[in-house]
Design a protein around this motif. Structure first.
Motif, PDB file in Angstrom:
ATOM      1  N   GLU A  93       0.846  -1.182   0.000  1.00 39.22           N
ATOM      2  CA  GLU A  93       0.000   0.000   0.000  1.00 39.22           C
ATOM      3  C   GLU A  93       0.888   1.240   0.000  1.00 39.22           C
ATOM      4  O   GLU A  93       1.879   1.298   0.706  1.00 39.22           O
ATOM      5  N   ASP A  94       0.537   2.212  -0.794  1.00 39.77           N
ATOM      6  CA  ASP A  94       1.220   3.514  -0.873  1.00 39.77           C
ATOM      7  C   ASP A  94       2.577   3.473  -1.590  1.00 39.77           C
ATOM      8  O   ASP A  94       3.155   4.502  -1.847  1.00 39.77           O
TER       9      ASP A  94
ATOM     10  N   ASP B  36     -11.136  -5.926   0.682  1.00 38.27           N
ATOM     11  CA  ASP B  36     -10.482  -5.368   1.874  1.00 38.27           C
ATOM     12  C   ASP B  36     -10.551  -6.348   3.044  1.00 38.27           C
ATOM     13  O   ASP B  36      -9.578  -6.524   3.777  1.00 38.27           O
ATOM     14  N   ASP B  99       0.760  -5.617   5.599  1.00 37.50           N
ATOM     15  CA  ASP B  99       0.558  -4.287   5.031  1.00 37.50           C
ATOM     16  C   ASP B  99      -0.792  -4.285   4.330  1.00 37.50           C
ATOM     17  O   ASP B  99      -0.943  -4.834   3.243  1.00 37.50           O
ATOM     18  N   THR B 101      -4.821  -2.089   3.800  1.00 42.92           N
ATOM     19  CA  THR B 101      -5.669  -0.939   4.132  1.00 42.92           C
ATOM     20  C   THR B 101      -6.784  -1.429   5.041  1.00 42.92           C
ATOM     21  O   THR B 101      -7.207  -2.579   4.948  1.00 42.92           O
ATOM     22  N   CYS B 102      -7.265  -0.555   5.917  1.00 46.90           N
ATOM     23  CA  CYS B 102      -8.235  -0.998   6.922  1.00 46.90           C
ATOM     24  C   CYS B 102      -9.576  -1.361   6.302  1.00 46.90           C
ATOM     25  O   CYS B 102     -10.297  -2.194   6.830  1.00 46.90           O
ATOM     26  N   SER B 109      -9.906   4.586   2.646  1.00 50.19           N
ATOM     27  CA  SER B 109      -9.243   3.904   3.761  1.00 50.19           C
ATOM     28  C   SER B 109      -7.731   4.065   3.664  1.00 50.19           C
ATOM     29  O   SER B 109      -7.193   4.206   2.581  1.00 50.19           O
ATOM     30  N   HIS B 110      -7.071   4.030   4.829  1.00 50.29           N
ATOM     31  CA  HIS B 110      -5.610   4.044   4.775  1.00 50.29           C
ATOM     32  C   HIS B 110      -5.039   2.839   5.509  1.00 50.29           C
ATOM     33  O   HIS B 110      -5.759   2.064   6.135  1.00 50.29           O
ATOM     34  N   THR B 111      -3.737   2.697   5.403  1.00 56.68           N
ATOM     35  CA  THR B 111      -3.067   1.516   5.938  1.00 56.68           C
ATOM     36  C   THR B 111      -3.282   1.376   7.451  1.00 56.68           C
ATOM     37  O   THR B 111      -3.315   2.374   8.173  1.00 56.68           O
TER      38      THR B 111
END
Lengths: 160, 139
Positions: A93-94, B36, B99, B101-102, B109-111
């Motif tokens: 992610e990212d 997710d 790792d 995303t929530c 959503s972020h990590t």
């Protein structure tokens, strides 16, 4: 308010949510029962260029030599062992955008994407990103590294 | 626990709005949310799918009830249960070092990280206050 009333209200809310969730997504439930999402939640309508392949199909593509193999695992795992000739695009992610800069294949190149095995998700997630970037032939090998290794097919690592 | 009626009212609106919003985002794209859930690598594919279809409706209905002030205790208890479960899931995920995303707010959503733990704990504190305040009011 009695405990019984509270339990009844929670029960009603739960049942209502089940009815709404399953009823309003009836077409998705039908597609699930037809096994469309057995390897990942990838809609054929949204991602028509992504297909899931088995070990024999991955092996055929490897022997034909026309497809590129993409390893979506971490760099450490990639270094310690990978399918012969695979390229590492770790799905994190990212950080995936940075990794994609090293990908120079033409958009019509067949890409076989794999991760650890059937319970990892990074190959599916990377396939979606590559689909959005315009690649038209994406094959997710869901048996992944574990199946390939078990079958004794060609591999390499950084110690060679 | 907080006993002020106005503050509890503000908590109800805040938690209600957050859950209506997060539920609607998931209802719009159930497959994204299913992926997710699957990414946590805890639930089998079938359970991830069922969670993705049903959980958002629980969030929206509980959120609406909190905003409207109907069945507030039941809604607050359900939301507290959900937040408690999310909290456990987040801790397990952090321990496993995955790792991911929530999945809490769809594409926004972020990590999973410690900030998310704090946010979740904060929301749990608010919802438990609503539940215990309503219990006192009812008795």
């Amino acid at each position: 308010m009695t405990k019984g009333k509270l339990v009844t209200q929670i029960f009603v809310l739960g049942i209502l949510s089940i009815i709404l969730g399953l009823g309003l997504n009836f077409s998705l439930v039908r597609r699930y029962l037809q096994d469309e999402f057995s390897h990942g939640f990838v809609s054929e309508e949204d991602y028509p260029n992504i297909t899931f392949i088995t070990l024999p199909e991955a092996e055929d593509l490897f022997l034909q030599g026309e497809a590129a193999f993409i390893d979506s695992r971490t760099f450490d795992k990639f270094r310690s062992g990978r399918i012969l000739g695979a390229v590492n695009i770790p799905f994190e992610e990212d950080h995936t955008e940075d990794s994609l800069k090293s990908l120079t294949f033409p958009l019509d190149k067949t890409l076989v994407i794999y991760c650890d095995g059937s319970d990892c998700q990074s190959s599916v997630l990377l396939a979606k990103v590559l689909h959005d970037r315009g690649f038209v032939s994406l094959k997710v090998f869901f048996g992944g590294w574990e199946e390939w290794l078990q079958e004794g097919l060609p591999i390499e690592d950084d110690s060679e | 626990m907080i006993q002020n009626k106005q503050i509890i009212l503000a908590f109800r609106f805040l938690i209600g709005a957050v859950f209506i919003w997060s539920g609607i985002i998931k209802i719009i794209d159930p497959l994204l949310f299913a992926q997710d859930v699957a990414n946590y690598r805890i639930f089998p594919q079938s359970l991830s799918f069922l969670i993705a279809l049903i959980l958002p409706w629980i969030e929206v209905s509980c959120g609406l009830l909190l905003v409207l002030g109907i069945w507030s205790r039941a809604a607050a208890l359900m939301i507290s249960g959900l937040l408690g479960a999310f909290l456990i899931l987040l801790v397990i995920t952090l321990f496993r070092g995955i790792d991911v995303t929530c999945g809490c707010f769809g594409a926004l959503s972020h990590t999973v990280d410690y900030r998310l733990l704090l946010l979740d704990s904060g929301l749990l504190f608010l919802s438990l206050n609503i539940f215990f305040y309503q219990r006192r009011a009812a008795s």
